[in-house]
Design a protein around this motif. Structure first.
Motif, mmCIF file in Angstrom:
data_model
loop_
_atom_site.group_PDB
_atom_site.id
_atom_site.type_symbol
_atom_site.label_atom_id
_atom_site.label_comp_id
_atom_site.label_asym_id
_atom_site.label_seq_id
_atom_site.Cartn_x
_atom_site.Cartn_y
_atom_site.Cartn_z
ATOM 1 N N GLU A 67 29.600 59.599 -23.366
ATOM 2 C CA GLU A 67 29.925 59.467 -24.790
ATOM 3 C C GLU A 67 31.354 59.865 -25.151
ATOM 4 O O GLU A 67 32.023 59.159 -25.894
ATOM 5 N N LYS A 68 31.827 60.973 -24.619
ATOM 6 C CA LYS A 68 33.161 61.427 -25.014
ATOM 7 C C LYS A 68 34.280 60.544 -24.457
ATOM 8 O O LYS A 68 35.412 60.613 -24.916
ATOM 9 N N TYR A 69 33.958 59.694 -23.478
ATOM 10 C CA TYR A 69 34.973 58.819 -22.878
ATOM 11 C C TYR A 69 34.986 57.412 -23.476
ATOM 12 O O TYR A 69 35.911 56.647 -23.236
ATOM 13 N N ILE A 70 33.967 57.075 -24.256
ATOM 14 C CA ILE A 70 33.833 55.708 -24.757
ATOM 15 C C ILE A 70 35.033 55.255 -25.593
ATOM 16 O O ILE A 70 35.535 54.148 -25.378
ATOM 17 N N PRO A 71 35.563 56.074 -26.515
ATOM 18 C CA PRO A 71 36.746 55.601 -27.253
ATOM 19 C C PRO A 71 37.930 55.263 -26.337
ATOM 20 O O PRO A 71 38.609 54.257 -26.542
ATOM 21 N N ALA A 72 38.161 56.091 -25.320
ATOM 22 C CA ALA A 72 39.261 55.829 -24.389
ATOM 23 C C ALA A 72 38.984 54.567 -23.558
ATOM 24 O O ALA A 72 39.892 53.780 -23.289
ATOM 25 N N ILE A 73 37.734 54.369 -23.167
ATOM 26 C CA ILE A 73 37.352 53.187 -22.392
ATOM 27 C C ILE A 73 37.549 51.925 -23.224
ATOM 28 O O ILE A 73 38.111 50.932 -22.750
ATOM 29 N N GLU A 74 37.109 51.973 -24.475
ATOM 30 C CA GLU A 74 37.271 50.801 -25.341
ATOM 31 C C GLU A 74 38.745 50.506 -25.603
ATOM 32 O O GLU A 74 39.164 49.346 -25.563
ATOM 33 N N ALA A 75 39.534 51.541 -25.869
ATOM 34 C CA ALA A 75 40.966 51.340 -26.126
ATOM 35 C C ALA A 75 41.673 50.759 -24.908
ATOM 36 O O ALA A 75 42.469 49.812 -25.027
ATOM 37 N N ALA A 76 41.380 51.293 -23.728
ATOM 38 C CA ALA A 76 42.017 50.803 -22.504
ATOM 39 C C ALA A 76 41.569 49.382 -22.182
ATOM 40 O O ALA A 76 42.380 48.548 -21.755
ATOM 41 N N SER A 77 40.290 49.092 -22.398
ATOM 42 C CA SER A 77 39.779 47.737 -22.154
ATOM 43 C C SER A 77 40.479 46.733 -23.054
ATOM 44 O O SER A 77 40.848 45.639 -22.608
ATOM 45 N N LYS A 78 40.662 47.112 -24.297
ATOM 46 C CA LYS A 78 41.344 46.227 -25.252
ATOM 47 C C LYS A 78 42.822 46.078 -24.879
ATOM 48 O O LYS A 78 43.360 44.966 -24.866
ATOM 49 N N GLN A 79 43.475 47.194 -24.567
ATOM 50 C CA GLN A 79 44.903 47.171 -24.231
ATOM 51 C C GLN A 79 45.185 46.269 -23.035
ATOM 52 O O GLN A 79 46.181 45.555 -23.016
ATOM 53 N N TYR A 80 44.302 46.292 -22.037
ATOM 54 C CA TYR A 80 44.534 45.518 -20.807
ATOM 55 C C TYR A 80 43.687 44.254 -20.742
ATOM 56 O O TYR A 80 43.627 43.611 -19.696
ATOM 57 N N ASP A 81 43.073 43.894 -21.861
ATOM 58 C CA ASP A 81 42.339 42.637 -21.999
ATOM 59 C C ASP A 81 41.250 42.461 -20.931
ATOM 60 O O ASP A 81 41.120 41.395 -20.325
ATOM 61 N N LEU A 82 40.481 43.523 -20.728
ATOM 62 C CA LEU A 82 39.382 43.476 -19.764
ATOM 63 C C LEU A 82 38.134 42.929 -20.447
ATOM 64 O O LEU A 82 37.940 43.140 -21.643
ATOM 65 N N PRO A 83 37.264 42.254 -19.710
ATOM 66 C CA PRO A 83 36.005 41.794 -20.304
ATOM 67 C C PRO A 83 35.200 42.990 -20.820
ATOM 68 O O PRO A 83 35.187 44.055 -20.189
ATOM 69 N N GLY A 99 25.403 44.893 -14.768
ATOM 70 C CA GLY A 99 25.463 45.889 -15.825
ATOM 71 C C GLY A 99 26.058 45.374 -17.121
ATOM 72 O O GLY A 99 25.714 45.850 -18.200
ATOM 73 N N VAL A 100 26.951 44.407 -17.032
ATOM 74 C CA VAL A 100 27.530 43.836 -18.245
ATOM 75 C C VAL A 100 26.793 42.568 -18.663
ATOM 76 O O VAL A 100 27.070 42.006 -19.705
ATOM 77 N N ALA A 124 21.324 51.570 -25.354
ATOM 78 C CA ALA A 124 22.265 50.453 -25.454
ATOM 79 C C ALA A 124 23.567 50.957 -26.041
ATOM 80 O O ALA A 124 23.576 51.746 -26.978
ATOM 81 N N LEU A 125 24.641 50.515 -25.450
ATOM 82 C CA LEU A 125 25.975 50.779 -25.982
ATOM 83 C C LEU A 125 26.568 49.439 -26.368
ATOM 84 O O LEU A 125 26.294 48.424 -25.724
ATOM 85 N N PHE A 126 27.394 49.430 -27.374
ATOM 86 C CA PHE A 126 28.097 48.207 -27.741
ATOM 87 C C PHE A 126 29.573 48.441 -27.481
ATOM 88 O O PHE A 126 30.212 49.245 -28.149
ATOM 89 N N LEU A 127 30.068 47.773 -26.455
ATOM 90 C CA LEU A 127 31.449 47.937 -26.034
ATOM 91 C C LEU A 127 32.168 46.612 -26.230
ATOM 92 O O LEU A 127 31.816 45.616 -25.608
ATOM 93 N N GLY A 128 33.143 46.601 -27.099
ATOM 94 C CA GLY A 128 33.853 45.366 -27.380
ATOM 95 C C GLY A 128 32.926 44.291 -27.925
ATOM 96 O O GLY A 128 33.123 43.110 -27.657
ATOM 97 N N GLY A 129 31.891 44.715 -28.665
ATOM 98 C CA GLY A 129 30.939 43.775 -29.222
ATOM 99 C C GLY A 129 29.885 43.301 -28.233
ATOM 100 O O GLY A 129 29.021 42.505 -28.563
ATOM 101 N N LYS A 130 29.934 43.798 -26.997
ATOM 102 C CA LYS A 130 28.996 43.405 -25.941
ATOM 103 C C LYS A 130 27.991 44.522 -25.728
ATOM 104 O O LYS A 130 28.353 45.688 -25.605
#
Length: 184
Positions: free
Chosen positions: A35-51, A178-179, A16-22
């Protein structure tokens, strides 16, 4: 007992991963690759307001986080490249770079991840696109094809999804499941 009955198929280890609290459930292998991409994925998701989780699952669906896909040594049959599987023309359009430079840009996952988030956000705000589900479908099939499917559904009845290619139906379902939420 036949030979096929003797073959043991190991169960996939889940994580289980917790991405944006999900909570997003993935295989252990995907988690390790990503794993090494998760910080970039979370930052980009937040920046562009993705679910939460959508960008992670989109990138997983596009590349399985396989190094040979991410670094471009393995392309899709259509010629898409990198972690986000950008087509060269789309990469050039989004980056405003010449095609050869745009290809190099999208082969850098730390650049391609926010670019994919920006593109998905642009698709969601695009003409005629009214849901994240339609934006995800547009990422796969193109915004014009999604809008054509929507027009056909209005004329003939039924769901706009009925008029999408099977590959796109499967793509949207995989990301949505998946989400763990509907993107409609």
């Amino acid at each position: 007992m036949n030979a096929a009955a003797k073959i043991a198929i190991p169960a996939l280890a889940v994580a289980a991963l917790f991405l944006g609290g999900k909570k997003v459930v993935v295989t252990q292998i995907i988690k390790q690759r990503a794993e090494k991409y998760i910080p970039a994925i979370e930052a980009a998701s937040k920046q562009y307001d993705l679910p939460p989780g959508v960008l992670f699952k989109l990138l997983e669906t596009e590349s399985s986080y396989l190094p040979e896909i991410i670094n471009g040594t393995r392309k899709s049959s259509a010629g898409a490249l990198g972690i986000a599987q950008f087509m060269p023309d789309t990469a050039a359009w989004l980056t405003k770079l010449p095609k050869d430079q745009a290809i190099q840009y999208v082969l850098d996952p730390m650049k391609a991840i926010p670019l994919a988030a920006r593109y998905l956000s642009m698709l969601r705000k695009g003409k005629g696109i009214t849901s994240w589900e339609q934006a995800v479908a547009s990422y796969n099939a193109g915004q014009g094809n999604v809008n054509k499917a929507k027009k056909k559904a209005v004329v003939t009845g039924g769901s706009w999804k009925d008029y999408l290619p099977q590959e796109t139906k499967n793509y949207v379902a995989k990301i949505s499941q998946g989400v763990g939420v509907s993107l409609a």
